[in-house]
Design an enzyme around this catalytic site. Structure first.
Site, PDB file in Angstrom:
ATOM      1  N   SER A 134       0.850  -1.181   0.000  1.00 27.16           N
ATOM      2  CA  SER A 134       0.000   0.000   0.000  1.00 27.16           C
ATOM      3  C   SER A 134       0.895   1.243   0.000  1.00 27.16           C
ATOM      4  O   SER A 134       1.830   1.334   0.791  1.00 27.16           O
ATOM      5  CB  SER A 134      -0.879  -0.044   1.256  1.00 27.16           C
ATOM      6  OG  SER A 134      -1.561   1.161   1.423  1.00 27.16           O
ATOM      7  N   LYS A 160      -1.086  -0.842  -4.385  1.00 27.88           N
ATOM      8  CA  LYS A 160      -2.331  -0.142  -4.019  1.00 27.88           C
ATOM      9  C   LYS A 160      -1.984   1.304  -3.755  1.00 27.88           C
ATOM     10  O   LYS A 160      -1.099   1.597  -2.941  1.00 27.88           O
ATOM     11  CB  LYS A 160      -2.941  -0.793  -2.774  1.00 27.88           C
ATOM     12  CG  LYS A 160      -3.888   0.088  -1.966  1.00 27.88           C
ATOM     13  CD  LYS A 160      -4.634  -0.720  -0.912  1.00 27.88           C
ATOM     14  CE  LYS A 160      -4.757   0.040   0.392  1.00 27.88           C
ATOM     15  NZ  LYS A 160      -5.527  -0.708   1.400  1.00 27.88           N
ATOM     16  N   LYS A 162      -3.163   5.035  -2.476  1.00 28.16           N
ATOM     17  CA  LYS A 162      -4.159   5.828  -1.764  1.00 28.16           C
ATOM     18  C   LYS A 162      -4.548   6.982  -2.667  1.00 28.16           C
ATOM     19  O   LYS A 162      -3.661   7.619  -3.280  1.00 28.16           O
ATOM     20  CB  LYS A 162      -3.548   6.379  -0.473  1.00 28.16           C
ATOM     21  CG  LYS A 162      -3.181   5.310   0.513  1.00 28.16           C
ATOM     22  CD  LYS A 162      -4.417   4.798   1.201  1.00 28.16           C
ATOM     23  CE  LYS A 162      -4.052   3.740   2.216  1.00 28.16           C
ATOM     24  NZ  LYS A 162      -5.142   3.390   3.091  1.00 28.16           N
ATOM     25  N   ASP A 187      -7.320   2.984  -3.169  1.00 24.59           N
ATOM     26  CA  ASP A 187      -8.038   3.006  -1.892  1.00 24.59           C
ATOM     27  C   ASP A 187      -8.313   4.453  -1.523  1.00 24.59           C
ATOM     28  O   ASP A 187      -7.391   5.257  -1.380  1.00 24.59           O
ATOM     29  CB  ASP A 187      -7.164   2.343  -0.811  1.00 24.59           C
ATOM     30  CG  ASP A 187      -7.857   2.289   0.545  1.00 24.59           C
ATOM     31  OD1 ASP A 187      -9.038   2.689   0.643  1.00 24.59           O
ATOM     32  OD2 ASP A 187      -7.210   1.835   1.513  1.00 24.59           O
ATOM     33  N   GLU A 212     -11.391   0.893  -3.608  1.00 25.06           N
ATOM     34  CA  GLU A 212     -11.743   0.531  -2.235  1.00 25.06           C
ATOM     35  C   GLU A 212     -12.352   1.722  -1.499  1.00 25.06           C
ATOM     36  O   GLU A 212     -11.791   2.822  -1.513  1.00 25.06           O
ATOM     37  CB  GLU A 212     -10.446   0.074  -1.551  1.00 25.06           C
ATOM     38  CG  GLU A 212     -10.631  -0.598  -0.228  1.00 25.06           C
ATOM     39  CD  GLU A 212      -9.282  -1.016   0.372  1.00 25.06           C
ATOM     40  OE1 GLU A 212      -8.240  -0.930  -0.304  1.00 25.06           O
ATOM     41  OE2 GLU A 212      -9.291  -1.421   1.537  1.00 25.06           O
ATOM     42  N   ASP A 237     -14.242  -1.840   2.593  1.00 20.98           N
ATOM     43  CA  ASP A 237     -13.312  -2.130   3.690  1.00 20.98           C
ATOM     44  C   ASP A 237     -13.986  -1.673   4.992  1.00 20.98           C
ATOM     45  O   ASP A 237     -14.655  -2.464   5.667  1.00 20.98           O
ATOM     46  CB  ASP A 237     -11.982  -1.393   3.415  1.00 20.98           C
ATOM     47  CG  ASP A 237     -11.006  -1.400   4.578  1.00 20.98           C
ATOM     48  OD1 ASP A 237     -11.282  -2.082   5.583  1.00 20.98           O
ATOM     49  OD2 ASP A 237      -9.953  -0.727   4.502  1.00 20.98           O
ATOM     50  N   LYS A 261     -10.324  -7.474   7.347  1.00 19.37           N
ATOM     51  CA  LYS A 261      -9.372  -7.125   8.406  1.00 19.37           C
ATOM     52  C   LYS A 261      -9.992  -7.628   9.703  1.00 19.37           C
ATOM     53  O   LYS A 261     -11.088  -7.193  10.076  1.00 19.37           O
ATOM     54  CB  LYS A 261      -9.213  -5.606   8.517  1.00 19.37           C
ATOM     55  CG  LYS A 261      -8.394  -4.950   7.436  1.00 19.37           C
ATOM     56  CD  LYS A 261      -8.346  -3.448   7.690  1.00 19.37           C
ATOM     57  CE  LYS A 261      -7.642  -2.705   6.578  1.00 19.37           C
ATOM     58  NZ  LYS A 261      -8.054  -1.285   6.539  1.00 19.37           N
ATOM     59  N   GLY A 289      -4.357  -4.645   5.796  1.00 16.19           N
ATOM     60  CA  GLY A 289      -3.280  -4.525   6.781  1.00 16.19           C
ATOM     61  C   GLY A 289      -3.442  -3.231   7.548  1.00 16.19           C
ATOM     62  O   GLY A 289      -4.064  -2.276   7.069  1.00 16.19           O
TER      63      GLY A 289
HETATM   64  O1  NPG Z   1       0.311  -2.697   4.812  1.00 19.04           O
HETATM   65  O2  NPG Z   1      -0.230  -2.856   6.899  1.00 19.04           O
HETATM   66  C1  NPG Z   1      -0.294  -2.283   5.793  1.00 19.04           C
HETATM   67  C2  NPG Z   1      -1.125  -1.042   5.691  1.00 19.04           C
HETATM   68  C3  NPG Z   1      -2.025  -1.030   4.534  1.00 19.04           C
HETATM   69  O3  NPG Z   1      -2.595   1.127   3.793  1.00 19.04           O
HETATM   70  C4  NPG Z   1      -2.857   0.210   4.517  1.00 19.04           C
HETATM   71  N1  NPG Z   1      -3.877   0.246   5.359  1.00 19.04           N
HETATM   72  O4  NPG Z   1      -6.935   1.823   4.779  1.00 19.04           O
HETATM   73  O5  NPG Z   1      -6.282  -0.173   4.641  1.00 19.04           O
HETATM   74  C5  NPG Z   1      -6.076   0.982   4.931  1.00 19.04           C
HETATM   75  C6  NPG Z   1      -4.722   1.394   5.439  1.00 19.04           C
HETATM   76  C7  NPG Z   1      -4.685   1.967   6.800  1.00 19.04           C
HETATM   77  C8  NPG Z   1      -3.961   1.407   7.778  1.00 19.04           C
HETATM   78  C9  NPG Z   1      -5.362   3.116   7.065  1.00 19.04           C
HETATM   79  C10 NPG Z   1      -3.914   1.949   9.025  1.00 19.04           C
HETATM   80  C11 NPG Z   1      -5.302   3.651   8.320  1.00 19.04           C
HETATM   81  C12 NPG Z   1      -4.594   3.068   9.291  1.00 19.04           C
END
Ligand code: NPG
Length: 368
Positions: A134, A160, A162, A187, A212, A237, A261, A289
């Site tokens: 991500s 991925k 953002k 996402d 997403e 999500d 998740k 994640g």
């Molecule tokens: O690889 O652990 C990872 C993070 C992946 O971007 C990621 N997660 O929206 O899914 C999400 C995002 C996120 C994680 C957003 C933590 C906010 C907090």
């Protein structure tokens, strides 16, 4: 099983790259870890909430408080098994990430004592999982391309990005040009509104795996409208907090792929149920994640080894976030991670790092 004590550890884990939220920039991952002690051994669970209530209503200090004041006393009063944690805590609304951390710790203790791995217990069908990465909003397109290029070199199978209003078509176009036909998805973390449907339609030209969570989590109807208007599959999500909500969103055609998740759903048992109902409805899933330490990553990798996890997960190697992990590191090999095979999560917490990174002494809760 009787829990003798519940310990709450709070650490600040240095990040290799700052993590930007709408509240500010984090250079450390503020993590709450739960350790349960029983007569037959210990178990660990990680709470995936972030430091501030900006991604979800839950946040680390809130999780710590609700566990200390409500959940630990309730669990310490009774005999528990992993399947009874959720029913025992049902008296309290929400707080799924806090509940998930406790359930995972109890499950880990149970499985360690029984010599069974998370993967075996969940019903995993593979011993390695495909990994994606991500990529956050970058200061410029050039910096974004540099970062993505590095991940391709490391072997990640899917990128991925953002996106948010003002940072979508151009970065996606630039990355698509850079990566050729490597898998790409976006996402939005709820950043758009219904008025953006025509704009989001323009993403169709980039051959994305999915978009997403473009709209707020409560608004399933808005996602139904977008799904009708674009060819890119819509994936929920934040909205999917249980197997029941997944069934409802799928039947309403709001989502044709589901991000799973465990923290968001109150634990791995609900995550497995959600995987199963999605499989029955013919909807593929992938593992999200939350910048987990090795403790949470191990459980995610085991979950991602189930049959219907057919898209690469946000199950990146430890080095994506941390120079040093709290457990033995997860290392990418040919774009995949090995599924741990040892009892429970299969990983061990490095107590010296737990001490070095501690933000305060552990809170130890015992039955009265
Ligand atoms: O690889 O652990 C990872 C993070 C992946 O971007 C990621 N997660 O929206 O899914 C999400 C995002 C996120 C994680 C957003 C933590 C906010 C907090």
């Amino acid at each position: 099983m009787k829990i003798e004590a519940i310990e709450l550890h709070r650490i600040g884990m240095p990040l290799v790259r700052p993590f930007q939220t709408s509240f500010g920039v984090q250079t450390k991952r503020d993590v709450l870890l739960v350790r349960v002690l029983t007569a037959s051994g210990e178990g660990w669970g990680e709470c995936v909430a972030m430091a501030d209530p900006v991604y979800s209503s839950e946040y680390v200090a809130g999780c710590e408080a609700v566990i200390r004041d409500y959940f630990a006393p309730a669990l310490l009063r009774v005999d528990v098994a992993s399947e009874t944690v959720a029913p025992t805590l049902r008296f309290a609304l929400g707080h799924r990430m806090a509940k998930a951390a406790l359930e995972t710790a109890v499950l880990d203790a149970e499985l360690r004592a029984a010599g069974v791995s998370f993967a075996q217990h969940f019903g995993a069908v593979r011993d390695r999982v495909d990994c994606g990465v991500s990529v956050g909003i970058a200061p410029s397109i050039d910096e974004l391309l540099d970062e993505v290029d590095g991940y391709l070199d490391e072997g990640y199978q899917r990128i991925k990005l953002k996106i948010k209003p003002g940072w979508d078509l151009e970065p996606v176009r630039a990355v698509r040009e850079l990566i050729g036909d490597t898998l790409l998805q976006v996402d939005a973390n709820t950043a758009y509104s219904l008025a953006d449907i025509d704009h989001l339609q323009k993403l169709d030209e980039f051959d994305l795996l999915l978009i997403e969570q473009p709209f707020v989590e409560e608004d399933i109807a808005a996602h139904v409208r977008l799904a009708r208007a674009i060819d890119t599959p819509v994936c929920l999500d934040e909205s999917i907090v249980s197997a029941e909500v997944a069934i409802d969103a799928i039947e309403r055609h709001a989502t044709s792929i589901v991000n799973i998740k465990a923290g968001r759903m109150g634990g791995y048992l609900e995550a497995v149920r959600t995987h199963d109902v999605c499989a029955e409805l013919g909807v593929p899933v992938w593992c999200g994640g939350m910048l987990e330490t090795g403790v949470g990553r191990a459980a995610n990798v085991a979950l991602a080894a189930l049959e219907n996890f057919t898209l690469p997960g946000d199950t990146s190697g430890s080095s994506r976030y941390f120079a040093e992990d709290l457990t033995e590191p997860f290392v990418l090999r040919d774009g995949q991670l090995d599924v741990p095979t040892g009892p429970g999560s299969g990983v061990s917490v490095r107590s010296e790092l737990l001490n070095d990174w501690a933000l305060r002494p552990p809170i130890v809760l015992r039955a009265n």
